[in-house]
Design a protein around this motif. Structure first.
Motif, mmCIF file in Angstrom:
data_model
loop_
_atom_site.group_PDB
_atom_site.id
_atom_site.type_symbol
_atom_site.label_atom_id
_atom_site.label_comp_id
_atom_site.label_asym_id
_atom_site.label_seq_id
_atom_site.Cartn_x
_atom_site.Cartn_y
_atom_site.Cartn_z
ATOM 1 N N ARG A 120 0.833 -1.211 0.000
ATOM 2 C CA ARG A 120 0.000 0.000 0.000
ATOM 3 C C ARG A 120 0.860 1.250 0.000
ATOM 4 N NH1 ARG A 120 -4.046 2.119 4.886
ATOM 5 N NH2 ARG A 120 -4.432 4.174 3.938
ATOM 6 N N ILE A 121 1.899 1.266 0.826
ATOM 7 C CA ILE A 121 2.793 2.425 0.912
ATOM 8 C C ILE A 121 3.421 2.719 -0.446
ATOM 9 C CG2 ILE A 121 4.962 3.257 1.921
ATOM 10 C CD1 ILE A 121 4.143 1.598 4.458
ATOM 11 N N GLU A 122 3.826 1.669 -1.155
ATOM 12 C CA GLU A 122 4.440 1.849 -2.470
ATOM 13 C C GLU A 122 3.443 2.415 -3.476
ATOM 14 O OE1 GLU A 122 6.145 -1.878 -3.507
ATOM 15 O OE2 GLU A 122 7.662 -1.806 -1.908
ATOM 16 N N ARG A 123 2.189 1.932 -3.422
ATOM 17 C CA ARG A 123 1.159 2.482 -4.321
ATOM 18 C C ARG A 123 0.915 3.954 -4.017
ATOM 19 N NH1 ARG A 123 -1.538 -2.322 -2.850
ATOM 20 N NH2 ARG A 123 -2.957 -1.126 -1.528
ATOM 21 N N GLU A 124 0.837 4.265 -2.747
ATOM 22 C CA GLU A 124 0.573 5.654 -2.351
ATOM 23 C C GLU A 124 1.743 6.571 -2.694
ATOM 24 O OE1 GLU A 124 -2.410 4.601 1.402
ATOM 25 O OE2 GLU A 124 -0.377 5.329 1.803
ATOM 26 N N SER A 125 2.955 6.047 -2.602
ATOM 27 C CA SER A 125 4.130 6.862 -2.925
ATOM 28 C C SER A 125 4.089 7.332 -4.369
ATOM 29 C CB SER A 125 5.409 6.063 -2.661
ATOM 30 O OG SER A 125 5.556 5.781 -1.285
ATOM 31 N N LYS A 126 3.622 6.471 -5.275
ATOM 32 C CA LYS A 126 3.531 6.847 -6.685
ATOM 33 C C LYS A 126 2.484 7.939 -6.890
ATOM 34 C CE LYS A 126 5.013 2.301 -8.335
ATOM 35 N NZ LYS A 126 4.620 1.072 -9.082
ATOM 36 N N ILE A 127 1.364 7.827 -6.186
ATOM 37 C CA ILE A 127 0.306 8.840 -6.286
ATOM 38 C C ILE A 127 0.814 10.185 -5.789
ATOM 39 C CG2 ILE A 127 -1.961 9.531 -5.419
ATOM 40 C CD1 ILE A 127 -2.645 6.523 -5.251
ATOM 41 N N LEU A 128 1.492 10.159 -4.648
ATOM 42 C CA LEU A 128 1.989 11.407 -4.069
ATOM 43 C C LEU A 128 3.108 12.008 -4.916
ATOM 44 C CD1 LEU A 128 1.970 10.493 -0.270
ATOM 45 C CD2 LEU A 128 0.331 11.881 -1.542
ATOM 46 N N ALA A 129 3.959 11.169 -5.475
ATOM 47 C CA ALA A 129 5.040 11.671 -6.323
ATOM 48 C C ALA A 129 4.474 12.399 -7.530
ATOM 49 C CB ALA A 129 5.952 10.532 -6.760
ATOM 50 N N GLN A 130 3.407 11.871 -8.099
ATOM 51 C CA GLN A 130 2.783 12.529 -9.244
ATOM 52 C C GLN A 130 2.195 13.875 -8.836
ATOM 53 O OE1 GLN A 130 -0.467 10.403 -11.057
ATOM 54 N NE2 GLN A 130 -0.354 11.588 -12.937
ATOM 55 N N ALA A 131 1.511 13.921 -7.691
ATOM 56 C CA ALA A 131 0.937 15.188 -7.224
ATOM 57 C C ALA A 131 2.026 16.215 -6.945
ATOM 58 C CB ALA A 131 0.092 14.950 -5.971
ATOM 59 N N LEU A 132 3.115 15.776 -6.323
ATOM 60 C CA LEU A 132 4.181 16.703 -5.926
ATOM 61 C C LEU A 132 5.049 17.137 -7.096
ATOM 62 C CD1 LEU A 132 5.177 15.068 -2.528
ATOM 63 C CD2 LEU A 132 3.855 17.161 -2.885
ATOM 64 N N SER A 133 4.868 16.539 -8.274
ATOM 65 C CA SER A 133 5.596 16.978 -9.461
ATOM 66 C C SER A 133 4.851 18.090 -10.200
ATOM 67 C CB SER A 133 5.833 15.798 -10.415
ATOM 68 O OG SER A 133 4.618 15.356 -10.989
ATOM 69 N N THR A 134 3.713 18.508 -9.663
ATOM 70 C CA THR A 134 2.909 19.558 -10.304
ATOM 71 C C THR A 134 3.709 20.844 -10.449
ATOM 72 O OG1 THR A 134 0.852 18.642 -9.406
ATOM 73 C CG2 THR A 134 0.804 20.939 -10.112
#
Length: 292
Positions: A120-134
């Protein structure tokens, strides 16, 4: 793919920043570098291959560079693209030793996640990385923040953390020990780019303020903001809580600049000084100020 928003079009009434954040050329700090006369076309600048914020301030272009906590002290350089071509600008990072903090976490899964948690942490990390690349193409950015909650400043930025005596990543934000249910307010205008529930962060909201400046709000009891929502300074994002990896109710507030987690206190230094009777709050020390 990195998201790009045209926030200027969405926020036509956005005022020019009243003041820049405090500069502190250390890991986790900010470097402000002059780039030339603001009467010339705006340059673009890059640090470690990431684009950095460039604002017009006091009639000159100024680059605000977020320095990662992992940065090594010593010489650094900024790459600048202007009407005159490409150039490099040298600057230096000073060393800073952050104090240690030892916490006891009763929920062992929050210290040593099981395989299901780790997935779960790994899945969430990808989501957050995409948001933080805005990145939002925006001429003006309000960097004169207001604290998002009221309460004592408990755990400052950069603390070397030990959970149940095990070393973990440094404290990446500023903790405000507000009571459960207390409102969390946007420190400046922006757009909500992510809102959801995460393993470590609990209920969380992320707001894009423009040009790679993003704020995050963790451990919320309630989320009132929705993804895509335009918020104004002071708007309620949700309420303080104790979700995710916590030892009690509080707001954990993160500030990201060109992808680096930087000390939020640098963006509210004037407010902290006013609350401290005109004296500048000492960051990196617990209980730097009490908000009333």
């Amino acid at each position: 793919m990195r998201k790009t928003w045209l926030l200027l079009a969405l926020l036509p009434g956005l005022a020019a920043a009243a003041a820049l954040p405090d500069a502190d050329p250390v890991p986790g700090g900010i470097v402000a570098l002059p780039l030339g006369d603001a009467q010339t076309p705006a340059p673009t600048a890059y640090y470690q291959d990431k684009r950095v914020m460039v604002l017009s301030h006091d009639n000159q272009w100024t680059a605000l560079v977020g320095i990662p906590l992992t940065a090594k002290p010593g010489p650094q350089q900024l790459t600048v693209h202007s009407a005159l071509g490409e150039s490099t600008l040298a600057f230096s990072i000073k060393d800073k030793q952050y104090p240690a903090q030892y916490l006891t976490i009763p929920n062992q899964r929050m210290v040593n996640p099981n395989p299901e948690d780790q997935a779960r942490i790994e899945r969430e990390s990808k989501i957050l990385a995409q948001a933080l690349s805005t990145w939002s193409e925006q001429t003006e950015v309000d960097t004169d923040f207001r604290l998002p909650a009221q309460g004592p400043l408990s755990s400052p930025f950069g603390l070397r953390r030990f959970f149940n005596k095990q070393p973990r990543d440094p404290h990446s934000g500023l903790d405000i020990a507000a009571p459960a249910g207390a409102p969390i307010n946007a420190p400046a205008d922006g757009r909500v780019i992510n809102a959801g529930e995460y393993f470590f962060n609990g209920n969380a909201v992320f707001v894009d303020h423009g040009q790679g400046l993003i704020t995050g709000y963790f451990h919320m009891s309630r989320i009132d903001a929705r993804e895509g929502q335009i918020v104004r300074k002071g708007d309620i994002l949700g309420a303080v809580g104790a979700t995710g990896r916590v030892t009690g109710p509080h707001l954990h507030w993160n500030v990201y600049l060109n992808g680096a987690k930087v000390d939020p206190a640098l963006f509210v230094a004037r407010q902290l000084a006013a609350l401290n009777g005109g004296e500048k709050a000492v960051t990196g020390t617990p209980q730097a100020a009490k908000l009333r």
